[in-house]
Design a protein around this motif. Structure first.
Motif, PDB file in Angstrom:
ATOM      1  N   UNK A 293      33.722  -8.966  46.734  1.00 24.32           N
ATOM      2  CA  UNK A 293      33.866  -8.386  48.074  1.00 24.32           C
ATOM      3  C   UNK A 293      34.171  -6.898  47.953  1.00 24.32           C
ATOM      4  N   UNK A 294      33.434  -6.111  48.733  1.00 19.16           N
ATOM      5  CA  UNK A 294      33.626  -4.660  48.746  1.00 19.16           C
ATOM      6  C   UNK A 294      33.815  -4.183  50.171  1.00 19.16           C
ATOM      7  N   UNK A 295      34.584  -3.133  50.291  1.00 22.41           N
ATOM      8  CA  UNK A 295      34.782  -2.507  51.596  1.00 22.41           C
ATOM      9  C   UNK A 295      34.024  -1.187  51.608  1.00 22.41           C
ATOM     10  N   UNK A 296      33.300  -0.949  52.704  1.00 24.39           N
ATOM     11  CA  UNK A 296      32.549   0.297  52.840  1.00 24.39           C
ATOM     12  C   UNK A 296      32.953   0.985  54.135  1.00 24.39           C
ATOM     13  N   UNK A 297      32.682   2.266  54.198  1.00 23.32           N
ATOM     14  CA  UNK A 297      33.036   3.049  55.379  1.00 23.32           C
ATOM     15  C   UNK A 297      31.913   4.032  55.665  1.00 23.32           C
ATOM     16  N   UNK A 298      31.511   4.090  56.930  1.00 24.40           N
ATOM     17  CA  UNK A 298      30.469   5.023  57.313  1.00 24.40           C
ATOM     18  C   UNK A 298      30.674   5.476  58.753  1.00 24.40           C
ATOM     19  N   UNK A 299      30.235   6.687  59.031  1.00 29.54           N
ATOM     20  CA  UNK A 299      30.335   7.191  60.387  1.00 29.54           C
ATOM     21  C   UNK A 299      29.300   6.540  61.296  1.00 29.54           C
ATOM     22  N   UNK A 300      29.682   6.303  62.530  1.00 29.80           N
ATOM     23  CA  UNK A 300      28.747   5.721  63.509  1.00 29.80           C
ATOM     24  C   UNK A 300      28.658   6.649  64.712  1.00 29.80           C
ATOM     25  N   UNK A 301      27.464   6.763  65.228  1.00 28.46           N
ATOM     26  CA  UNK A 301      27.228   7.588  66.414  1.00 28.46           C
ATOM     27  C   UNK A 301      26.052   7.009  67.174  1.00 28.46           C
ATOM     28  N   UNK A 302      25.806   7.528  68.340  1.00 29.82           N
ATOM     29  CA  UNK A 302      24.677   7.069  69.149  1.00 29.82           C
ATOM     30  C   UNK A 302      24.752   5.581  69.446  1.00 29.82           C
ATOM     31  N   UNK A 303      23.650   4.886  69.268  1.00 25.34           N
ATOM     32  CA  UNK A 303      23.571   3.465  69.599  1.00 25.34           C
ATOM     33  C   UNK A 303      24.442   2.621  68.676  1.00 25.34           C
ATOM     34  N   UNK A 304      24.584   3.054  67.431  1.00 25.68           N
ATOM     35  CA  UNK A 304      25.431   2.290  66.507  1.00 25.68           C
ATOM     36  C   UNK A 304      26.884   2.320  66.968  1.00 25.68           C
ATOM     37  N   UNK A 305      27.281   3.426  67.517  1.00 27.60           N
ATOM     38  CA  UNK A 305      28.647   3.502  68.025  1.00 27.60           C
ATOM     39  C   UNK A 305      28.797   2.646  69.277  1.00 27.60           C
ATOM     40  N   UNK A 306      27.784   2.649  70.109  1.00 33.24           N
ATOM     41  CA  UNK A 306      27.806   1.790  71.307  1.00 33.24           C
ATOM     42  C   UNK A 306      27.997   0.335  70.892  1.00 33.24           C
ATOM     43  N   UNK A 307      27.274  -0.086  69.863  1.00 32.29           N
ATOM     44  CA  UNK A 307      27.374  -1.481  69.413  1.00 32.29           C
ATOM     45  C   UNK A 307      28.761  -1.781  68.844  1.00 32.29           C
ATOM     46  N   UNK A 308      29.348  -0.822  68.132  1.00 35.18           N
ATOM     47  CA  UNK A 308      30.679  -1.051  67.575  1.00 35.18           C
ATOM     48  C   UNK A 308      31.720  -1.146  68.693  1.00 35.18           C
ATOM     49  N   UNK A 309      31.618  -0.300  69.696  1.00 31.74           N
ATOM     50  CA  UNK A 309      32.544  -0.395  70.832  1.00 31.74           C
ATOM     51  C   UNK A 309      32.348  -1.724  71.555  1.00 31.74           C
ATOM     52  N   UNK A 310      31.087  -2.131  71.704  1.00 32.68           N
ATOM     53  CA  UNK A 310      30.796  -3.416  72.359  1.00 32.68           C
ATOM     54  C   UNK A 310      31.380  -4.567  71.555  1.00 32.68           C
ATOM     55  N   UNK A 311      31.286  -4.503  70.212  1.00 36.42           N
ATOM     56  CA  UNK A 311      31.881  -5.548  69.388  1.00 36.42           C
ATOM     57  C   UNK A 311      33.379  -5.616  69.603  1.00 36.42           C
ATOM     58  N   UNK A 312      34.017  -4.468  69.700  1.00 32.76           N
ATOM     59  CA  UNK A 312      35.451  -4.419  69.912  1.00 32.76           C
ATOM     60  C   UNK A 312      35.816  -4.992  71.273  1.00 32.76           C
ATOM     61  N   UNK A 313      34.904  -4.864  72.225  1.00 37.83           N
ATOM     62  CA  UNK A 313      35.143  -5.400  73.571  1.00 37.83           C
ATOM     63  C   UNK A 313      34.964  -6.910  73.649  1.00 37.83           C
ATOM     64  N   UNK A 314      33.879  -7.406  73.029  1.00 40.49           N
ATOM     65  CA  UNK A 314      33.536  -8.813  73.255  1.00 40.49           C
ATOM     66  C   UNK A 314      33.298  -9.655  72.049  1.00 40.49           C
ATOM     67  N   UNK A 315      33.475  -9.125  70.851  1.00 38.98           N
ATOM     68  CA  UNK A 315      33.267  -9.919  69.662  1.00 38.98           C
ATOM     69  C   UNK A 315      31.899  -9.670  69.050  1.00 38.98           C
TER      70      UNK A 315
END
Length: 574
Positions: free
Chosen positions: A516-538
């Protein structure tokens, strides 16, 4: 001069990560367990936190963390004094092996964990998710008020220590008067004994030399007299008369050769030799006459010298010291007696104790005055911040009361009080506030006091735990506003907070061949929209959550920041 870059290699579950950071407000988001706080842990390790073998990724030989900062002007002198290069870029590196042993570097030069911690205090200000716990600790509460009041307690601490030392000397003297007096009497008697001798520096060697000379004075006189008699021919045991003295014989021999040197040139050379010998013999005779006139054998001098040497040897045996040490011994005892006299001088000690206590009290009263002046301002600022954090009508108060006894940190007991609802009297935070309320109060204090520090980077590690809705949105706006003046990093699980960020970083876990590895990347545009949506509804994104996420992001405009009252953002330094 904030955090510019961080590099991780084989740290916990991160195989390799290189992250460029910007100013403003940055959030780290991701699923639970993805490792959002790993970045914070890595920064703390870089800045001197205790090293542990557990930070090394499974299967790796070592973990490595590097952090790059701009060099604040305030650190240039510190770096130069510590022997480090004061370059515009400050590069910190820490390596930990599987045995838990670590090494550290500052701008390429070896450094200690203590030095890293000293730097960290001026580079980062971290507010953890359990920051509320400090609200119930007296030392933490006092430090918060002093920071808000701008109090530097260095001078107070020094005066406290000076007074306590004077107080201890007085108490020790009072408790040891009998033994001190006995010691003083012993020293006085010993000094009196040695003072009778009054040994001088180097005198022992001089006495030995004089004694050896006087002890052999008669033999020396006899030798000089005999030599003079031989040279002058005055030896009473001889009937040869003056003409047979050594000087006369040399003179006769020289004259005999001089009379015939015109016939034998070799006689001239021999006559010259005899003339030189005659001159030397006459000089010796003159010197011996002077020696015998100066030398007077005084038996009383010999007796006096014998007596002094006997006293010197007796005292040396009594105190078990070599005779030549008696002069230094007398000086050391005299100094000890002076110190004992000072220690037994209760009046002087009492005066010193009172004087140092008065100096401490003067400084402590100034600190108290500053705390009393700052307390209502801090109370008002935190109270104002609470109104926007779901505690409408709540009130925060800073209580400053006098301590029953003087303390190292001043004369005051500082306590934080809170009333959760309007009309209720403030009471100690630990007794009336719930865990969620304590978290929000801690956040209000952090936001209120954060601009007082000099650290260019603020980190909030899940301090928004236990809140949501409009309160979460307010928290996001507060952090965004802080980011306008300083670099702010926040680990959060709240979409309302994440939507307010200038930059969003997504932390995620991946499994590769059972690892198992942990990664980190910046998100913007539609990818950020999807991450906020995930935080809202799973994980299952719906049109509704996506639309909500877009709406949240579009509503975050700079002008909404003006809705946050200034009083909650400013230090209100008295």
């Amino acid at each position: 001069m904030a955090l510019k870059r961080i590099v991780l290699r084989d740290f916990v579950i991160v195989r390799e990560l290189e992250l460029e950071l910007t100013g403003g407000f940055t959030v780290l988001t991701g699923e639970t367990g993805a490792g959002k706080s790993i970045l914070i842990d890595a920064l703390q390790l870089t800045l001197g936190a205790r090293a542990d073998a557990g930070v090394v990724r499974a299967g790796a030989s070592r973990a490595e963390v590097c952090a790059e900062f701009g060099t604040p002007d305030t650190l240039v002198i510190w770096l130069e004094a510590a022997g480090f290069d004061a370059a515009p870029t400050l590069l910190l590196r820490r390596v930990v092996d599987t045995q838990g042993k670590s090494r550290a570097w500052i701008n390429g030069s070896p450094a200690t964990a203590t030095q890293l911690r000293e730097l960290g205090e001026q580079l980062l200000d971290i507010h953890g998710q359990h920051a509320w716990q400090s609200l119930t600790r007296a030392d933490s509460v006092r430090r918060l008020l002093d920071a808000y009041a701008g109090n530097n307690l260095k001078n107070l601490n020094q005066l406290w220590q000076v007074w306590r030392d004077a107080h201890k000397r007085l108490q020790d003297a009072r408790g040891a008067q009998v033994s001190l007096q006995s010691e003083r009497e012993r020293l006085s008697w010993q000094i009196n004994e040695l003072s009778k001798l009054a040994p001088q520096d180097g005198e022992w060697d001089d006495i030995n030399s004089r004694h050896a000379h006087l002890s052999n004075a008669q033999a020396l006189l006899d030798a000089a007299t005999q030599a003079l008699s031989t040279l002058e021919g005055n030896d009473k045991s001889s009937d040869k008369g003056d003409d047979h003295s050594t000087v006369s014989q040399l003179s006769h021999a020289m004259d005999a050769l001089r009379r015939h040197e015109h016939l034998e040139p070799q006689f001239r050379e021999l006559a010259d030799v005899l003339a030189s010998s005659l001159a030397q013999a006459e000089d010796a005779t003159h010197t011996l006459h002077q020696y015998l006139r100066r030398t007077d054998l005084d038996t009383e001098d010999v007796a006096d010298l014998d007596e002094r040497m006997g006293l010197w040897m007796s005292l040396a045996r009594r105190y078990r010291r070599p005779p030549e040490d008696l002069h230094g011994l007398l000086n050391s005892w005299t100094q000890e007696l002076v110190m004992l006299d000072a220690a037994t001088d209760l009046i002087a000690l009492e005066q010193a104790e009172k004087r140092t206590q008065a100096q401490y009290l003067t400084e402590a009263k100034l600190v108290s005055k500053s705390r009393i002046k700052a307390a209502p301002k801090l109370s008002a600022a935190v109270t104002e911040a609470m109104q926007d954090l779901g505690m409408k009508g709540g009130r925060f108060a800073v209580s400053v009361q006098s301590l029953p006894e003087l303390g190292q940190l001043g004369l005051d007991a500082v306590e934080f009080l809170v009333a959760g609802h309007a009309g209720h009297p403030p009471r100690p935070v630990g007794k009336v506030a719930s865990g969620g309320e304590l978290s929000r109060i801690a956040l209000a204090i952090a936001v209120t006091t954060s601009q007082l520090g000099s650290a260019p980077t603020l980190i909030f590690d899940e301090v928004d735990s236990g809140i949501g809705g409009a309160v979460a949105e307010t928290v996001g706006k507060l952090m965004r506003r802080l980011g306008a003046h300083r670099q702010v990093l926040a680990v959060t699980h709240l979409p309302q907070v994440a939507a307010c960020a200038d930059q969003q970083l997504l932390v995620s876990k991946q499994s590769v061949e059972g690892n198992t590895f942990s990664t980190l990347q910046g998100v913007s545009g539609e990818r950020r929209v999807k991450e906020i949506a995930r935080m809202l509804g799973g994980e299952r994104l719906s049109d509704t959550t996506l639309a909500h996420a877009r709406e949240m992001l579009s509503n975050v405009q700079d002008d909404v920041l003006n809705e946050i009252p200034d009083v909650a953002m400013q230090g209100n330094r008295p």
